[in-house]
Design an enzyme around this catalytic site. Structure first.
Site, PDB file in Angstrom:
ATOM      1  N   THR A 967     -69.992 -22.686 -91.782  1.00 38.41           N
ATOM      2  CA  THR A 967     -68.820 -21.594 -92.056  1.00 38.41           C
ATOM      3  C   THR A 967     -67.574 -21.643 -91.230  1.00 38.41           C
ATOM      4  O   THR A 967     -66.639 -21.497 -91.700  1.00 38.41           O
ATOM      5  CB  THR A 967     -69.291 -19.966 -91.705  1.00 38.41           C
ATOM      6  OG1 THR A 967     -69.829 -20.070 -90.535  1.00 38.41           O
ATOM      7  CG2 THR A 967     -70.273 -19.940 -92.687  1.00 38.41           C
ATOM      8  N   CYS A 968     -67.761 -22.213 -90.055  1.00 39.89           N
ATOM      9  CA  CYS A 968     -66.448 -22.466 -89.204  1.00 39.89           C
ATOM     10  C   CYS A 968     -65.564 -23.662 -89.594  1.00 39.89           C
ATOM     11  O   CYS A 968     -64.522 -23.787 -89.384  1.00 39.89           O
ATOM     12  CB  CYS A 968     -66.819 -22.759 -87.673  1.00 39.89           C
ATOM     13  SG  CYS A 968     -67.895 -21.431 -87.068  1.00 39.89           S
TER      14      CYS A 968
END
Length: 1000
Positions: A967-968
């Site tokens: 997700t980062c």
């Protein structure tokens, strides 16, 4: 021929031998001077005559009817005199050259008024103890006593023997001046009347008896097409273009002509003269004379004690009666001038042929017109003469404001806050011609810059003074040189205007023709863009940002006018695209500085680069206050750069060192853990948030924070204390019934502010009204329709209904859900007459009054959570998308913007992925976004602002693995599945049941 009637004992005034004087039965005397009388006047002390440019005066003894002394010729030092005005203390003379001479009653000696020796005077007038003079550039000068404010120089200004400039009227194009006993009047070219001084009998026409010490507009005479004014001892008369006479002030002698002897405090039509088409009106001490050119009649009314009404009666008359003129007056002669003095009256007649040839050049303010410009361009006049005329017109706001009036159909008489009175087509063609000649335009620019602009009054009297602010932009538009200097000077003067004057100017802007308004906008837009471009190219200096701020302030005013008046100039036309270049320059300098610091490799350009960086930051700090000029993408970049500057410039090392700004939470108790953390007051809101989910491995590089804001948003929506309400539109608003747990609203605001500051989203669909309120804008009925469609539709039906009976059938009163909108609201029914008020109060109640405490605490928390107030740069819709994400889900864009690692779009696996993705329901597509990004919100600007990256995982146990999300890094790790069915099953399982697949 001169006719005279009134006080006895002054037969002939030595203008002709006694035997040549004709007398009628009512005492009217007819005199045929050997030398024609060019002008004359009569006051308390003198009667004076001008013959062949020479002045003769005869003193009048007060208290009796005998003449005192002989007719005496004054020494005017070879100056030809063209006008004489006699007052209470003496007389004033005006020469052909514009010089003013004073004659005092005690000496009968003529002396020049030295304080006006460098001025060209075109009109003079006298009261009892004060005098006025008008110059050819429209400036009014006064001298004498100021006991009642008759000088117009503000209260307590002392008596002055030297001429003083009435600065408050400096922008008014004056057509005529008049002075009475102790009051004064001025008439503008557009028929606007200004009065001041003594008002004990209502002689100023302002509806009261209070003296005025400054010129005041007589509003009741607006748009009456007034063409002349005459002041008596304590009464006043005005004449309209159609021949209508208005009188006001003292009526104790019947001098108002209203069939009564009472005072009038407002201008009132003299009904007896209605339809007579009066051509001239003049006031004496206690009587009034009017003439009708078409019938060659003179009417009089007022005091008749000494026979100065000329009709044989010795009683006061309050209605108009004709003067019994000699028969020859109706033959070959016509009335040239009426004079009403203290106890006497005069009528100066000329032969009709002489009347047609007679003119009075130089009696009006010099104004610019197409004819004068053509003469300048022709070169027939000497350059020195042209320069003098340019200086007169362009150094005087009065002269310029009186130029280019729209005289067709008398439109200039309609001048008001709604109509400026200008002929825009004439202005445009005239300035275009003027700009063709380099010498002319250069001289004009010099005069405007050095004389006109510095003289403009910040608090002008009368709306006509504001025409100059409409004319100058059109003049500047045609310039090639000195454009930015004049534009800046004009901007400065506009910004200095008092609020009331500024509002009128904005109203004028709103009424401008489309091409004029666009030209005005482009003038300040172009200069703003050029200055920003200079900064982008590395130029620095306080002068650049100072100018930029001024131009943007004017541009903002124009933008607001366009929005409120619904003018056909799109918001996008105000956007300054050079801001993008400025941000590129800033980004470059930031990167350069960062590399130098990282490698400790400083060179000779280090200090200059830092200065440029700081100058760029200073410029964008200015831009924050003018959001209309910045596009959405640039706003986001500005907000990000200012966040960075806040972090670098104002670090919070103590809190960061001791607590690390890290939020430790359990998924099962997100709200409780968060509130506990915030109440410790250890969080540094100026630094990025770091989230750790207890019991999970992972380092927050945006992904965990994104998921945190999604989870806590859901917690607030499900909170038992019911902080929020979800309406039938699925939009969210504050719960108006929750007035106890106000700190919940504060912390909700803190969370929303933190999300904005950390460039993340909340999963709460607030109504747009919230963002309007944060930006100090008022929600409307349309916002209520968005939040609660049924309520709004009912209110709209109420507003649209034409029948009174149907409105009554709604059976509404001034309450909402049992709450009174106004005192006794439950007793007041909603009717057709008050329904708009009801709807306005209803909307105000929903969005303001019912949630006043809730919003107050939310707003305070929001400002705490987002310590950078630059969010005010965004429009409500933009702020909503920044915090909630875009409402548009363009799934094709997600595919088009995707990038690939260790695979390509043509691979079978990738084709299968997109086939499966587009098969998903809308709900599952959003679950995919939540899985990938930690939020299902679309970035402002669409998926292109946060593109998907798909990375192939080539492993032997693909069938046992599920897709994973980093997700980062916005990355989807996709195992190499052998077929589409496996891919489908694994993807749906991942987005449905797996909550944490993130990798650090």
């Amino acid at each position: 021929m001169l006719c005279y009637w009134g006080a006895h004992g002054r037969e002939g005034f030595e203008l002709t031998p006694p035997e040549k004087i004709k007398r009628d039965k009512y005492g009217i005397q007819s005199v045929y001077p050997n030398t024609a009388v060019q002008d004359m006047s009569a006051g308390m002390s003198f009667v004076g005559f001008i013959q062949d440019g020479k002045v003769s005066v005869k003193k009048l003894r007060s208290g009796d009817s005998d003449h005192d002394g002989k007719l005496k010729q004054l020494n005017t030092k070879n100056s030809k005199i063209r006008q004489i005005v006699c007052g209470g203390d003496g007389a004033v003379l005006l020469s052909n050259g514009g010089e003013v001479y004073i004659v005092h009653k005690s000496t009968v000696y003529c002396r020049p008024l030295e304080s006006l020796d460098k001025r060209q005077v075109i009109q003079i007038t006298c009261g009892d103890h004060h005098s006025m003079a008008l110059t050819n550039d429209g400036q009014l000068f006064v001298w004498g006593e100021n006991s009642h404010g008759q000088l117009g120089l503000r209260k307590d200004h002392p008596t002055s023997l030297s001429a003083q400039h009435v600065q408050s009227l400096s922008g008014i194009p004056v057509a005529q001046i008049s002075a009475g006993g102790d009051h004064s009047f001025v008439l503008s070219l557009s028929g606007v009347v200004f009065g001041w001084g003594k008002n004990s009998s209502g002689q100023l026409g302002l509806g009261d008896t209070t003296d005025r010490h400054v010129p005041t507009v007589v509003n009741s005479l607006n748009q009456k097409k007034t063409v002349s004014i005459s002041c008596g001892g304590e009464h006043t008369a005005t004449l309209s273009k159609g021949g209508t006479v208005f009188t006001f002030g003292s009526g104790c002698h019947g001098q108002l002509g209203h069939k009564s002897f009472k005072d009038e405090h407002h201008p009132r039509v003299v009904a007896e003269l209605w339809g007579s088409k009066v051509s001239h009106v003049t006031c004496g001490r206690h009587h009034t004379l009017v003439s009708v050119a078409s019938s060659k009649l003179i009417y009089s009314f007022g005091c008749e004690i000494q026979g100065h009404l000329g009709n044989g009666e010795l009683t006061t008359q309050s209605v108009s009666f004709p003067v019994d003129l000699p028969n020859e007056c109706n033959d070959e002669y016509t009335i040239d001038k009426l004079i009403a003095g203290e106890n006497h009256s005069f009528a100066l007649f000329v032969k009709e042929l002489e009347s047609k040839a007679k003119s009075n050049p130089g009696s009006g303010v010099l104004t610019l017109n197409d004819r004068i410009i053509d003469r300048w361009l022709s070169g027939t006049d000497a350059w020195a003469t042209i320069k003098q005329e340019i200086n007169t017109v362009f150094s005087s706001a009065a002269s310029l404001n009186g130029s280019f009036l729209k005289t067709s159909w008398d439109n200039h008489y309609q001048t008001s806050e709604e109509h400026c009175g200008l002929d825009f087509d004439l202005v445009k063609t005239s300035f275009a011609k003027l700009s063709e000649n380099k010498s002319l335009i250069s001289e004009v620019v010099k005069v405007v810059q050095q004389a006109l602009l510095p003289s403009l009054n910040a608090n002008p009297t009368g709306v006509e003074s504001l025409r100059v602010y409409l004319l100058l932009p059109e003049l500047i538009r045609h310039l090639k040189k000195q454009k930015i200097e004049l534009t800046e000077a004009l901007a400065s003067k506009i910004l200095q205007l008092e609020p009331d004057a500024c509002k009128v100017l904005e109203k004028y802007w709103s009424k401008l023709p489309d091409d004029w308004l666009k030209s005005l906008m482009k003038l300040f837009h172009k200069e703003s863009a050029e200055l920003i471009g200079q900064v982008s190219c590395g130029e620095m200096g306080y002068d650049l940002t100072r100018r930029l701020k001024k131009f943007l302030q004017i541009l903002q005013m124009i933008n607001q006018v366009c929005c409120s008046a619904n003018r056909d100039i799109a918001n996008r036309d105000f956007i300054i695209h050079e801001i993008h270049d400025l941000l590129v320059t800033l980004e470059t300098t930031l990167r350069t500085v960062a590399l130098w610091i990282l490698w400790a490799a400083f060179n000779d350009d280090w200090e200059d680069t830092l200065k440029l960086r700081d100058h760029c930051f200073k410029t964008i700090t200015i831009l924050v206050k003018f959001p209309f000029a910045v596009d959405t993408v640039s706003k986001q970049r500005i907000f990000s750069y200012l966040e960075w500057e806040l972090l670098v410039s104002f670090p919070d090392p103590d809190k960061m060192a001791s607590h690390g700004n890290i939020l430790h939470i359990n998924r099962e108790s997100v709200l409780t853990d968060t509130l506990k953390y915030l109440r410790q007051q250890t969080h540094s809101f100026r630094n990025p948030l770091q989230v750790v989910f207890i019991g999970e491995n992972g380092v927050d590089m945006r992904g965990l924070s994104a998921e945190f804001f999604s989870l806590i948003s859901e917690s607030f929506l499900k909170c038992e204390r019911k902080v929020l309400e979800v309406h039938e539109s699925s939009l969210v608003w504050f719960n108006p019934d929750n007035t106890k747990d106000t700190r919940d609203f504060y912390y909700l605001g803190v969370i929303c502010g933190m999300a904005l500051f950390n460039d993340l989203y909340i999963n709460i669909d607030f109504s747009l009204a919230l963002y309007k309120k944060l930006l100090q804008l008022s929600p409307t009925l349309n916002d209520l329709e968005e939040l609660s469609p049924l309520e709004a539709r009912t209110l709209k039906s109420l507003l649209e209904e034409d029948e009174e009976e149907v409105v009554d059938m709604f059976s509404f009163d001034f309450t909402v859900k049992g709450k009174k909108l106004i005192p006794n609201g439950d007793q007041i029914p909603v009717t057709k007459a008050n329904r708009q008020k009801y709807v306005d109060l209803y909307v105000d109640f929903v969005f303001n009054k019912s949630v006043k405490k809730q919003f107050k605490h939310f707003s305070e928390g929001f400002s705490t959570g987002c310590p950078l107030d630059a969010w005010s740069i965004f429009h409500p819709e933009e702020l909503q998308e920044l915090l909630q994400g875009s409402p548009e889900y363009d799934w094709k864009e997600l595919q088009q913007c995707a990038s690939y690692e260790r695979c390509s779009a043509s691979d079978e696996l990738i084709k299968n992925f997109w086939t499966v993705f587009f098969e998903l329901s809308e709900e599952n597509k959003k679950k995919f976004l939540m899985f990938l990004y930690g939020t299902y919100r679309v970035p402002l600007g669409g998926f292109s602002k946060r593109p998907l990256k798909i990375s192939l995982l080539d492993c032997g146990d693909a069938k046992d693995r599920s897709p994973e999300a980093q997700t980062c890094f916005d990355r989807l790790i996709l195992p190499k599945y052998s077929d589409i069915n496996t891919l489908r099953d694994k993807l749906i399982h991942a987005i449905t049941y797996c909550k944490v697949f993130g990798r650090a």
